[in-house]
Design an enzyme around this catalytic site. Structure first.
Site, PDB file in Angstrom:
ATOM      1  N   ASN A   1       0.849  -1.196   0.000  1.00 45.76           N
ATOM      2  CA  ASN A   1       0.000   0.000   0.000  1.00 45.76           C
ATOM      3  C   ASN A   1       0.884   1.244   0.000  1.00 45.76           C
ATOM      4  O   ASN A   1       2.108   1.141  -0.041  1.00 45.76           O
ATOM      5  CB  ASN A   1      -0.953  -0.018   1.203  1.00 45.76           C
ATOM      6  CG  ASN A   1      -0.180  -0.090   2.506  1.00 45.76           C
ATOM      7  OD1 ASN A   1       0.590   0.807   2.823  1.00 45.76           O
ATOM      8  ND2 ASN A   1      -0.354  -1.180   3.251  1.00 45.76           N
TER       9      ASN A   1
ATOM     10  N   LYS B   1       9.762 -16.503 -10.721  1.00 48.29           N
ATOM     11  CA  LYS B   1       9.003 -15.407 -11.327  1.00 48.29           C
ATOM     12  C   LYS B   1       7.874 -15.968 -12.193  1.00 48.29           C
ATOM     13  O   LYS B   1       8.121 -16.865 -13.027  1.00 48.29           O
ATOM     14  CB  LYS B   1       9.950 -14.563 -12.183  1.00 48.29           C
ATOM     15  CG  LYS B   1       9.295 -13.357 -12.796  1.00 48.29           C
ATOM     16  CD  LYS B   1      10.294 -12.575 -13.623  1.00 48.29           C
ATOM     17  CE  LYS B   1       9.573 -11.499 -14.400  1.00 48.29           C
ATOM     18  NZ  LYS B   1      10.436 -10.862 -15.387  1.00 48.29           N
TER      19      LYS B   1
END
Ligand code: PMT
Length: 405
Positions: free
Chosen positions: A210, A289
């Site tokens: 955030n 990944k």
């Protein structure tokens, strides 16, 4: 505590002069008015210009170079200092001052000042253990001077032993502790503060997080330390400087923050959760990944532990303070979290307010308490607000009178 305090750093000639540069920089960053005096030997290692840039003040090294005709430089510097630190202090300067010798700018000031002098020695271990040096140190101690002990380790000369100039961070802590008045309302109390966001890893290169910058939590930590608390700051990943006089524990995820807060909880007097902890984390962290494809991707999210809720469930003497980040029905949601999480105080902020919320220097909050306190505050800097909020809590809890804080 250090703001505008005048400190004189006397730099004498040893390889540890490079550490004195960091020391001057850190003291100046802490708001101190730092002046530097150098011996000729010190200038063999680092130029005065470096110290000038770090201290933002003229650097002195020549007793006869009078920069201001209204004063005598060495007397003025000696009189102006609240404290004098000799760092690094060589065996030579220790010997001269112990024997009342003043044959250059540094030693003349050291004899002329009435301010407390702290010597931070740095030298080869055999020099440090030499009987003459031991005798000189002992004489200086008897004369009322203080020593910042050198640490042990690898010395520039190749020896291993005692003789390394103490790390600049440690010297700054020492200075900070020295200037912190002992009768502050949070003295002897442990205050644990969380700050910043958490990062919840998706794979080795991506995460969920955030916009928290950590500014509010860091301001709370600095204010708690200034009010005398033994302050522990548990910080998510942020890009701001660590406050002085605060123990900082860096964490990344909500799970790490939970573990760190629990470890500091039992003997805490106040816990303030300013961190924006992620409510959800990827259910599985992919070890490699994730490769993109032409299809959309769906990431399954799992709940993180509500740290504050769990602290509320096992609360004893701790005063629990939450922050509620809301975007609508701000006060109602804040009040409901205050009750649900068994808190003593809730600081509610509307994170859509242009003068508050994530990343801004300022914030606009309302302080609520379980006893019915309801105090809105106008927009002000997070630093100002942090002190005001802590003072309100201190007074409501009867920890002391904040008139002199
Ligand atoms: O960091 P800045 O950029 O300066 O921004 C400041 C701020 C907006 C982040 C700060 O003022 C703030 O509001 N912090 C709390 C953010 C938040 O997580 O609010 P919340 O309403 O979602 O949570 C309520 C309380 O529960 C918070 O104290 C939070 O730390 C705590 N919580 C939340 C979730 C969780 N899993 N564990 C928790 O402990």
């Amino acid at each position: 505590m250090l703001m505008n305090k005048k400190i004189l750093i006397c730099v004498t000639g040893g390889i540890a002069v490079y550490k004195a540069v960091a020391l001057v920089s850190k003291l100046a960053q802490a708001g101190m008015d730092v002046k530097v005096v150098m011996t000729k030997s010190a200038m063999e290692f680092v130029t005065p210009l470096t110290f000038q840039a770090m201290s933002r003040n003229d650097v002195y090294f020549d007793t006869f170079d009078e920069k201001d005709s209204r004063v005598i430089a060495h007397i003025d510097l000696a009189d102006c200092a609240d404290r004098v630190i000799v760092a690094p202090a060589t065996a030579n300067v220790i010997g001269k001052v112990a024997n009342g010798i003043s044959d250059d700018m540094v030693t003349t000031i050291l004899l002329a000042t009435t301010a407390e002098i702290w010597f931070a020695p740095a030298m080869n271990v055999n020099m440090y253990n030499n009987k003459a040096v031991i005798r000189n140190i002992s004489r200086l101690r008897t004369d009322g001077h203080r020593f910042i002990e050198p640490s042990e380790g690898f010395l520039a000369c190749g020896y291993v032993g005692k003789g390394r100039l103490e790390e600049p961070e440690k010297i700054v802590e020492f200075v900070h502790a020295h200037f912190t008045p002992k009768n502050l309302p949070l003295a002897g109390k442990k205050v644990v503060i969380t700050a910043g966001p958490t990062r919840e890893r998706i794979d080795p290169v991506r995460y969920v997080s955030n916009f928290s910058s950590g500014k509010m939590g860091y301001a709370m930590a600095a204010a708690a330390a200034n009010l005398g608390a033994d302050t522990v700051l548990i910080s998510g990943p942020v890009g701001i400087s660590k406050p002085h006089g605060v123990k900082v524990i860096d964490v990344e995820s909500a799970a790490e923050m939970y573990e760190a807060v629990n470890a500091e909880y039992d003997d805490a007097a106040i816990v303030i959760k300013s961190a924006a902890v992620a409510d959800y984390r990827p259910a599985v962290i992919q070890p490699q990944k994730i490769k993109k494809s032409t299809d959309d991707a769906i990431i399954e999210l799992a709940r993180t532990t509500d740290i504050l809720h769990s602290l509320g469930e096992r609360k004893k003497q701790q005063i629990l303070v939450g922050f509620a980040a809301e975007t609508q029905n701000v006060l109602d949601h804040g009040k409901s979290k205050l009750v649900k999480k068994n808190l003593d105080y809730m600081i509610v902020n509307d994170v859509t307010d242009p003068e508050g919320g994530f990343g801004n220097e300022t914030n606009v909050v309302t302080l609520l308490s379980k006893k019915g306190l309801h105090k809105p505050y106008p927009a002000m800097t997070k630093n100002e607000l942090a002190t005001i909020l802590l003072q309100a809590i201190i007074e409501a809890e009867g920890f002391g009178d904040c008139n002199d804080c």
